[in-house]
Enzyme design. Structure first.
Site, short mmCIF file in Angstrom:
data_model
loop_
_atom_site.label_atom_id
_atom_site.label_comp_id
_atom_site.label_asym_id
_atom_site.label_seq_id
_atom_site.Cartn_x
_atom_site.Cartn_y
_atom_site.Cartn_z
N ASP A 9 0.87 -1.15 0.00
CA ASP A 9 0.00 0.00 0.00
C ASP A 9 0.93 1.23 0.00
OD1 ASP A 9 -2.35 1.64 0.61
OD2 ASP A 9 -1.51 1.76 2.63
N LEU A 10 0.39 2.39 -0.33
CA LEU A 10 1.24 3.59 -0.39
C LEU A 10 1.09 4.47 0.86
CD1 LEU A 10 3.12 5.52 -1.94
CD2 LEU A 10 1.10 6.43 -3.09
N ASP A 11 -0.07 5.17 0.93
CA ASP A 11 -0.27 6.14 2.01
C ASP A 11 -0.26 5.44 3.37
OD1 ASP A 11 -0.73 8.41 0.30
OD2 ASP A 11 -2.72 7.63 -0.11
N THR A 17 1.94 10.28 4.05
CA THR A 17 0.83 11.08 3.51
C THR A 17 -0.51 10.84 4.19
OG1 THR A 17 0.82 9.41 1.80
CG2 THR A 17 1.68 11.57 1.18
N LYS A 45 -8.99 5.15 6.23
CA LYS A 45 -7.71 4.77 5.61
C LYS A 45 -7.96 3.70 4.56
CE LYS A 45 -4.55 6.00 9.32
NZ LYS A 45 -3.68 5.50 10.39
N SER A 114 -2.67 0.88 -4.41
CA SER A 114 -3.12 2.06 -3.67
C SER A 114 -4.52 2.47 -4.08
CB SER A 114 -2.15 3.23 -3.93
OG SER A 114 -2.66 4.42 -3.36
N ALA A 115 -5.28 2.93 -3.07
CA ALA A 115 -6.63 3.44 -3.34
C ALA A 115 -6.60 4.90 -3.79
CB ALA A 115 -7.49 3.31 -2.09
N LYS A 145 -10.97 -0.80 -2.01
CA LYS A 145 -10.77 -1.59 -0.80
C LYS A 145 -11.95 -1.34 0.13
CE LYS A 145 -5.81 -0.52 -1.14
NZ LYS A 145 -4.68 0.24 -0.57
N GLU A 169 -0.20 -3.41 4.47
CA GLU A 169 -1.25 -2.38 4.59
C GLU A 169 -1.30 -1.71 5.96
OE1 GLU A 169 -3.79 -0.67 3.58
OE2 GLU A 169 -4.06 -1.29 1.52
N ASP A 170 -1.71 -0.43 5.99
CA ASP A 170 -1.91 0.26 7.28
C ASP A 170 -3.40 0.42 7.58
OD1 ASP A 170 -2.40 2.20 5.25
OD2 ASP A 170 -2.15 3.78 6.73
P1 B16 Z 1 -7.04 10.12 -3.22
P2 B16 Z 1 -3.68 4.09 0.05
C1 B16 Z 1 -5.70 5.84 0.14
O1 B16 Z 1 -4.39 5.50 -0.25
C2 B16 Z 1 -5.70 6.55 1.49
O2 B16 Z 1 -5.36 5.65 2.52
C3 B16 Z 1 -7.06 7.10 1.78
O3 B16 Z 1 -7.03 7.84 2.99
C4 B16 Z 1 -7.51 8.02 0.63
O4 B16 Z 1 -8.82 8.52 0.85
C5 B16 Z 1 -7.49 7.22 -0.67
O5 B16 Z 1 -6.18 6.73 -0.87
C6 B16 Z 1 -7.91 8.04 -1.85
O6 B16 Z 1 -6.92 8.99 -2.09
O7 B16 Z 1 -8.03 11.12 -2.76
O8 B16 Z 1 -5.61 10.65 -3.27
O9 B16 Z 1 -7.46 9.45 -4.51
O10 B16 Z 1 -3.48 4.04 1.54
O11 B16 Z 1 -4.59 3.01 -0.48
O12 B16 Z 1 -2.37 4.19 -0.70
MG MG Z 2 -2.74 3.20 3.38
#
Ligand code: B16
Ligand code: MG
Length: 215
Positions: A9-11, A17, A45, A114-115, A145, A169-170
């Site tokens: 996962d990224l964030d 971030t 998240k 990543s989402a 997710k 994943e976090d």
């Molecule tokens: P965006 P990840 C997710 O990234 C975040 O955890 C989540 O908080 C955020 O709402 C989602 O991406 C959408 O992000 O608005 O930048 O498209 O943790 O799956 O890498």
């Molecule tokens: Mg994350």
């Protein structure tokens, strides 16, 4: 398990971030007069942009038109992008580069799931884009997710069957996505929150290649 790929996962896993997503949602919630705490944010998240907005609106008992939702999502994203405008390779969490180097050395593929629709921008800024064998993000999937789609897409892109993949994943939603994809789940964060993971570490720096190979 014969581990052939690790999908990150990224964030909140590779970089810090996640906190900026919280700040930007918090500012929007404040403006709408909806209470929103860091504890609430755990639920968001890994949840995509529209799902996150609707979760907050639901907390406030609000239902808005599609046009209004789009406007609020644009506002939150503009704020989020302004908050992460400064990020560089210095924002990569400690331990990421050494772990990537060990995986490379062992012939284990590296994927991203990543989402975030901003994932490509963020990994570019972190200077790690070229280190992924495949990147799957919110721009390539329909179902967010905890649906397993983004992890399954990453596995397919890597050419590795899910049973030979480990996901890291976090987020609660992310751990569920990994489990539903038929992969092994590693959590980053609080073991009480990420109860569906096989093992939970406080951060990526605590994860060793040996741990992954023995999972
Ligand atoms: P965006 P990840 C997710 O990234 C975040 O955890 C989540 O908080 C955020 O709402 C989602 O991406 C959408 O992000 O608005 O930048 O498209 O943790 O799956 O890498
Ligand atoms: Mg994350």
């Amino acid at each position: 398990m014969n581990c052939r790929a690790v999908i990150f996962d990224l964030d909140g896993v590779l970089t810090d971030t996640a906190i900026y997503h919280f700040y930007a949602w918090k500012a929007l919630a404040d403006e709408l007069g909806i209470a929103f705490t860091e504890h609430d944010n755990e639920q968001l998240k890994g949840v995509d942009r529209l799902g996150s907005l609707r979760w907050i609106l639901h907390q406030g008992g609000l239902t808005l038109s599609a046009a209004e939702e789009t406007r609020l999502m644009q506002q939150k994203n503009a704020h989020y992008l302004a908050l992460i405008d400064h990020i560089t390779a210095d924002n990569l969490y400690p331990g990421v580069q050494p772990l990537f180097a060990q995986l490379n050395h062992s012939g284990i593929k590296i994927g991203l799931a990543s989402a975030s629709k901003n994932a490509a921008f963020v990994v570019e800024r972190l200077g790690i884009a070229a280190q992924f064998d495949y990147i799957a993000d919110a721009n390539n999937v329909v179902n967010s997710k905890p649906d397993p789609e983004v992890f399954l897409l990453a596995a397919k892109g890597l050419g590795v069957p899910p049973e030979h993949c480990i996901g890291v994943e976090d987020a609660l939603a992310g751990i569920e996505a990994i489990n539903r994809a038929g992969m092994k789940a590693i959590g980053i964060g609080d073991a009480k929150v990420l109860s569906g993971a096989l093992k939970v570490y406080p951060d990526v720096a605590a994860v060793t290649l040996t741990d992954l190979l023995n999972l």
